[in-house]
Design a protein around this motif. Structure first.
Motif, PDB file in Angstrom:
ATOM      1  N   PHE A  68      26.430  77.343  19.088  1.00 28.39           N
ATOM      2  CA  PHE A  68      26.851  76.608  20.284  1.00 28.39           C
ATOM      3  C   PHE A  68      26.065  77.062  21.512  1.00 28.39           C
ATOM      4  CE2 PHE A  68      30.961  75.937  17.894  1.00 28.39           C
ATOM      5  CZ  PHE A  68      30.808  74.563  17.784  1.00 28.39           C
ATOM      6  N   LEU A  69      25.762  78.351  21.585  1.00 26.60           N
ATOM      7  CA  LEU A  69      24.937  78.842  22.687  1.00 26.60           C
ATOM      8  C   LEU A  69      23.546  78.212  22.629  1.00 26.60           C
ATOM      9  CD1 LEU A  69      24.408  80.697  25.086  1.00 26.60           C
ATOM     10  CD2 LEU A  69      23.940  82.562  23.480  1.00 26.60           C
ATOM     11  N   SER A  70      23.011  78.025  21.417  1.00 25.74           N
ATOM     12  CA  SER A  70      21.716  77.362  21.270  1.00 25.74           C
ATOM     13  C   SER A  70      21.788  75.916  21.765  1.00 25.74           C
ATOM     14  CB  SER A  70      21.272  77.381  19.809  1.00 25.74           C
ATOM     15  OG  SER A  70      21.044  78.702  19.373  1.00 25.74           O
ATOM     16  N   ALA A 123      33.160  72.543  23.471  1.00 20.89           N
ATOM     17  CA  ALA A 123      33.055  73.010  22.088  1.00 20.89           C
ATOM     18  C   ALA A 123      33.059  74.534  22.025  1.00 20.89           C
ATOM     19  CB  ALA A 123      31.783  72.458  21.450  1.00 20.89           C
ATOM     20  N   MET A 124      32.419  75.184  22.990  1.00 22.85           N
ATOM     21  CA  MET A 124      32.389  76.646  23.024  1.00 22.85           C
ATOM     22  C   MET A 124      33.777  77.217  23.308  1.00 22.85           C
ATOM     23  SD  MET A 124      28.763  77.196  25.040  1.00 22.85           S
ATOM     24  CE  MET A 124      28.566  78.961  24.763  1.00 22.85           C
ATOM     25  N   SER A 125      34.564  76.521  24.122  1.00 25.67           N
ATOM     26  CA  SER A 125      35.931  76.996  24.382  1.00 25.67           C
ATOM     27  C   SER A 125      36.778  76.860  23.117  1.00 25.67           C
ATOM     28  CB  SER A 125      36.559  76.211  25.543  1.00 25.67           C
ATOM     29  OG  SER A 125      36.823  74.875  25.176  1.00 25.67           O
ATOM     30  N   ILE A 147      29.755  72.193  12.572  1.00 25.88           N
ATOM     31  CA  ILE A 147      28.984  72.394  13.804  1.00 25.88           C
ATOM     32  C   ILE A 147      27.963  71.273  13.983  1.00 25.88           C
ATOM     33  CG2 ILE A 147      27.324  73.912  14.952  1.00 25.88           C
ATOM     34  CD1 ILE A 147      28.801  76.261  13.590  1.00 25.88           C
ATOM     35  N   ILE A 148      27.301  70.862  12.899  1.00 24.09           N
ATOM     36  CA  ILE A 148      26.344  69.750  12.978  1.00 24.09           C
ATOM     37  C   ILE A 148      27.054  68.470  13.411  1.00 24.09           C
ATOM     38  CG2 ILE A 148      24.847  68.237  11.602  1.00 24.09           C
ATOM     39  CD1 ILE A 148      24.113  70.738   9.940  1.00 24.09           C
ATOM     40  N   ARG A 149      28.229  68.222  12.846  1.00 29.16           N
ATOM     41  CA  ARG A 149      28.988  67.027  13.212  1.00 29.16           C
ATOM     42  C   ARG A 149      29.422  67.061  14.675  1.00 29.16           C
ATOM     43  NH1 ARG A 149      32.897  66.650   7.828  1.00 29.16           N
ATOM     44  NH2 ARG A 149      31.233  66.097   6.349  1.00 29.16           N
ATOM     45  N   ILE A 150      29.823  68.236  15.131  1.00 23.64           N
ATOM     46  CA  ILE A 150      30.196  68.375  16.549  1.00 23.64           C
ATOM     47  C   ILE A 150      28.994  68.079  17.433  1.00 23.64           C
ATOM     48  CG2 ILE A 150      30.861  70.035  18.344  1.00 23.64           C
ATOM     49  CD1 ILE A 150      32.661  71.388  16.264  1.00 23.64           C
ATOM     50  N   GLY A 151      27.829  68.619  17.069  1.00 22.62           N
ATOM     51  CA  GLY A 151      26.610  68.369  17.837  1.00 22.62           C
ATOM     52  C   GLY A 151      26.255  66.894  17.880  1.00 22.62           C
ATOM     53  N   LEU A 152      26.334  66.213  16.740  1.00 19.80           N
ATOM     54  CA  LEU A 152      26.045  64.777  16.694  1.00 19.80           C
ATOM     55  C   LEU A 152      27.055  63.988  17.528  1.00 19.80           C
ATOM     56  CD1 LEU A 152      25.086  64.292  12.928  1.00 19.80           C
ATOM     57  CD2 LEU A 152      23.555  64.194  14.904  1.00 19.80           C
TER      58      LEU A 152
END
Length: 318
Positions: A68-70, A123-125, A147-152
């Motif tokens: 998430f930091l990335s 998302a980080m929270s 994580i990939i799904r969250i990013g998309l």
């Protein structure tokens, strides 16, 4: 002559380009101001690229928190590139013109990256809430696929939310004498005020985007930390309590340096019309330029694994 088109009895005009002011009242020292902006842009790009390389090259950082930091670092790189070309072109070479369509494209990406940044912070929270409230299931809940799904979902959300903004402005009739922009980049609130037609739809849609993204995200972040505090208060060990809160400090600071300027920009645009133009400009720069600079500093200072990984990247490069 700037072209205009006639539809029935209505004269339709769109400027081929806008003229950017830069920093009102300080035009004479733009070359000196460019030193500060060049330094900030360099720091933002260097710091965020170092974080991306550090996470990529350090296997121990292949964890949800650092993924998430990335995402946050990549978003800050995109946000920096959204304003860098026109800002430095104006400050270095006094190049003030930006084409109408280029302005709409810049505006779309600028606001999209702002929405993405807000979503990533949310998302980080959530990541911190899961890590503190249910640490044994942390890895099982936040898998790589999740994580990939969250990013998309974050990218799709930003794109869909801002998709109509350029097209709504494209349909507006603009005034030939109102082609001056108050910043060195295209800001939605600034551009739509240059229209001569009724911009009620633009205002309402812009308000909807802000409420459904930035405001909703900030409220959910507050809710996440309320739940985190509730969990922390029930920890028996003071050491565990301190550790849990310490893991949130970097994220809390990142949230503050993003949302405080956002609130400032919104308040000034709605209630600060009487304020000098330079105040509007400086708050906008604070909102768009400062967070990408400070985020890498915050995480490198507060997170030992990130700091060591970044130093490792620098030493290998050296």
């Amino acid at each position: 002559m700037l072209p205009s088109q006639s539809y029935g009895n209505i004269s339709f005009f769109q400027p081929p380009a806008f003229l950017m002011i830069g920093i009102p009242g300080l035009e004479a020292i733009h070359s000196w101001i460019s030193i500060s902006f060049s330094t900030m842009y360099t720091a933002a790009l260097t710091g965020n690229c170092l974080i991306l390389l550090a996470v990529k090259r350090t296997p121990s950082l292949h964890q949800p928190m650092y993924y998430f930091l990335s995402m946050l670092a990549l978003t800050d790189v995109g946000l920096t590139f959204s304003t860098l070309p026109t800002t430095l072109a104006l400050l270095w070479f006094d190049h003030r013109l930006i084409g109408f369509n280029a302005c709409l494209v810049q505006m779309f990406f600028l606001h999209s990256f702002s929405v993405v940044e807000s979503s990533v912070l949310l998302a980080m929270s959530f990541d911190r809430f899961v890590a503190i409230s249910n640490p044994l299931r942390y890895a099982a809940v936040l898998t790589n696929n999740v994580i990939i799904r969250i990013g998309l979902a974050i990218v799709i959300r930003a794109s869909v939310s801002l998709f109509l903004v350029p097209f709504l402005l494209k349909r507006r009739n603009f005034c030939p004498g109102k082609i001056l922009l108050s910043h060195s980049f295209c800001f939605h609130a600034d551009v739509m005020k240059r229209a001569c037609a009724d911009i009620t739809v633009n205002i309402l849609y812009g308000l909807y985007v802000v409420l459904s993204t930035l405001v909703a995200d900030s409220l959910l972040v507050v809710l996440s930390y309320t739940l985190i505090l509730h969990t922390v208060m029930h920890l028996v060990s003071l050491k565990k309590c301190a550790w849990a809160l310490n893991t949130c400090v970097s994220h809390i600071l990142a949230v503050l340096i993003v949302y405080i300027p956002v609130i400032g920009v919104s308040m000034i645009h709605h209630f600060g019309r009487h304020l000098p133009a330079i105040v509007h400009t400086l708050v906008a720069y604070l909102y768009l330029v400062v967070p990408p600079v400070l985020n890498p500093i915050i995480y490198s200072v507060k997170s030992k694994p990130i700091r060591e990984a970044m130093l490792g990247v620098l030493m290998r490069q050296g």
